[in-house]
Design a protein around this motif. Structure first.
Motif, PDB file in Angstrom:
ATOM      1  N   ASP A 106      10.529  -6.960   3.216  1.00  0.00           N
ATOM      2  CA  ASP A 106      10.366  -7.771   2.011  1.00  0.00           C
ATOM      3  C   ASP A 106      11.747  -7.877   1.359  1.00  0.00           C
ATOM      4  O   ASP A 106      12.264  -6.897   0.822  1.00  0.00           O
ATOM      5  CB  ASP A 106       9.366  -7.048   1.090  1.00  0.00           C
ATOM      6  CG  ASP A 106       9.183  -7.756  -0.247  1.00  0.00           C
ATOM      7  OD1 ASP A 106      10.003  -8.647  -0.570  1.00  0.00           O
ATOM      8  OD2 ASP A 106       8.224  -7.410  -0.956  1.00  0.00           O
ATOM      9  N   SER A 129      12.706  -9.153  -1.263  1.00  0.00           N
ATOM     10  CA  SER A 129      12.767  -9.010  -2.724  1.00  0.00           C
ATOM     11  C   SER A 129      12.608  -7.542  -3.150  1.00  0.00           C
ATOM     12  O   SER A 129      12.665  -7.240  -4.336  1.00  0.00           O
ATOM     13  CB  SER A 129      11.671  -9.860  -3.368  1.00  0.00           C
ATOM     14  OG  SER A 129      10.414  -9.307  -3.042  1.00  0.00           O
ATOM     15  N   SER A 130      12.418  -6.654  -2.174  1.00  0.00           N
ATOM     16  CA  SER A 130      12.172  -5.261  -2.579  1.00  0.00           C
ATOM     17  C   SER A 130      13.474  -4.437  -2.574  1.00  0.00           C
ATOM     18  O   SER A 130      14.359  -4.687  -1.764  1.00  0.00           O
ATOM     19  CB  SER A 130      11.128  -4.633  -1.645  1.00  0.00           C
ATOM     20  OG  SER A 130      11.712  -3.633  -0.843  1.00  0.00           O
ATOM     21  N   ASN A 166       9.064 -12.879   1.745  1.00  0.00           N
ATOM     22  CA  ASN A 166       9.572 -13.019   0.361  1.00  0.00           C
ATOM     23  C   ASN A 166      11.052 -13.356   0.344  1.00  0.00           C
ATOM     24  O   ASN A 166      11.833 -12.768  -0.395  1.00  0.00           O
ATOM     25  CB  ASN A 166       9.309 -11.748  -0.449  1.00  0.00           C
ATOM     26  CG  ASN A 166       7.852 -11.637  -0.827  1.00  0.00           C
ATOM     27  OD1 ASN A 166       7.185 -12.659  -1.037  1.00  0.00           O
ATOM     28  ND2 ASN A 166       7.341 -10.423  -0.876  1.00  0.00           N
TER      29      ASN A 166
END
Ligand code: GA4
Length: 326
Positions: A32, A34-35, A56
């Motif tokens: 991910d 965005s993590s 993402n």
């Protein structure tokens, strides 16, 4: 070479045993972007597989869908029209022949040059304004993703500056390539227990490749133990490959992943891939920040220009890096 009686269309295309449906890549790393854990997860996936799925990523579905529809429209044109956009080398439309040394696959494609963040003005193909606009929008977006991923790689490797890797691809004169592949269904092989090779096994010579496909599977990667596994398609995600040059820059920590595409007997597969390569004069050697005390480079020194020339003189499935090992 297997030749099927009564199926002249697939003559000269290497055939593969149909993949076992049980051989899906069950342990596929999914990152991910965005993590906060993305840098570590990316570095880990590149060390273990040289491959991961990216979600993402922030590229709007519209940008991907528009390019896919334009590509589908282009590949549906009469053959004579598409041939006018050829030959594939140095850039343009190609069908079945891959490279210049006799490799064949069950596909047609456009091979395009990228300059900075858009199609190179020198690349007259495709001529359709809507297709070019969709390509430019997509290329700008996917290149940003590639840069973010390379920054995350540097962070995950614990090296500074953050652009130690990405700067090679954003530098003036960097050698970026874009390709749009269409793998038509291979009806002739339906029910025969074998599949046509869409794109034969190979590693990518550049630093990084970022792929997006429609909902038809076909991509397979080789795990470190040599087992081939199928990558389930996901039209909303990107799939990222480590290329040979990145393997060298990390002195073998990141693995350039062997991969291939198997044609589907029923459905068309459309993929678009951004390949980030450095400038021709860029030296490809392990980053000093990554070499431990007394650690030597595993590779002879070379420039991207030298490596690219050797790659384009090789067959698709050759182990190109082997010649550059110390
Ligand atoms: C593999 C990665 C990219 O698709 C590509 C390919 C290129 C081509 O299709 O012309 C090559 C292949 C790729 C590596 C070895 C040579 C060159 C076909 C081939 C037999 C565009 C690239 O840069 O290298």
């Amino acid at each position: 070479m297997v030749v099927l009686a009564g199926s002249p269309a697939v003559d000269h295309i290497p055939l593969l045993r149909s993949p076992d449906p049980g051989d899906n890549f069950s342990g596929m790393p999914v990152v991910d972007l965005s993590s906060p854990g993305a840098p570590r997860a990316i570095a880990d996936a590149c060390e273990r597989f040289g491959f991961f799925k990216l979600v993402n990523h922030g590229v709007p579905a519209d940008t991907m869908d528009r390019l896919e529809s334009e590509a589908v429209r282009f590949f549906s044109l009469p053959q004579a029209d598409k041939d006018r956009s050829g030959p594939a080398y140095p850039f343009g439309y190609g069908s079945k022949r891959i490279g210049l040394n006799g490799d064949m696959g069950w596909l047609e494609y456009l091979l395009l040059a990228v300059d900075a963040a858009s199609l190179s003005a020198a690349c007259a193909v495709p001529s359709c304004a809507l297709f070019r606009a969709a390509l430019n929008e997509y290329i700008a977006a996917v290149r940003k993703v590639a840069v973010r991923v390379m920054e995350a790689m540097a962070e995950g490797l614990g090296i500074a500056p953050v652009d130690a890797l990405s700067a090679m691809v954003t530098a003036e004169g960097s050698d970026q390539v874009f390709r749009v592949n269409h793998y038509p269904p291979c009806h002739a092989l339906q029910g025969l227990g074998c599949s046509a090779t869409g794109f034969g096994e190979h590693t990518d010579p550049q630093l990084i490749s970022v792929l997006r496909s429609n909902g038809t599977s076909g991509l397979q990667i080789a795990l470190q133990n040599g087992q081939w596994v199928s990558v389930p398609s996901d039209r909303d995600a990107f799939f990222v490959n480590v290329g040979d040059s990145l393997q060298v820059l990390t002195n073998g920590r990141f693995k350039s992943v062997k991969h291939r595409v198997v044609a589907n007997s029923l459905k068309s597969r459309v993929s678009m891939i951004y390949f980030g390569g450095p400038a021709m004069t860029q030296r490809i050697a392990p980053l000093p920040q990554l070499l431990g005390a007394g650690e030597q480079s595993l590779y002879k020194d070379f420039t991207w220009g030298e490596y690219k020339k050797a790659a384009y003189n090789s067959r698709l499935g050759d182990n190109r890096l082997a010649h550059f090992h110390r």
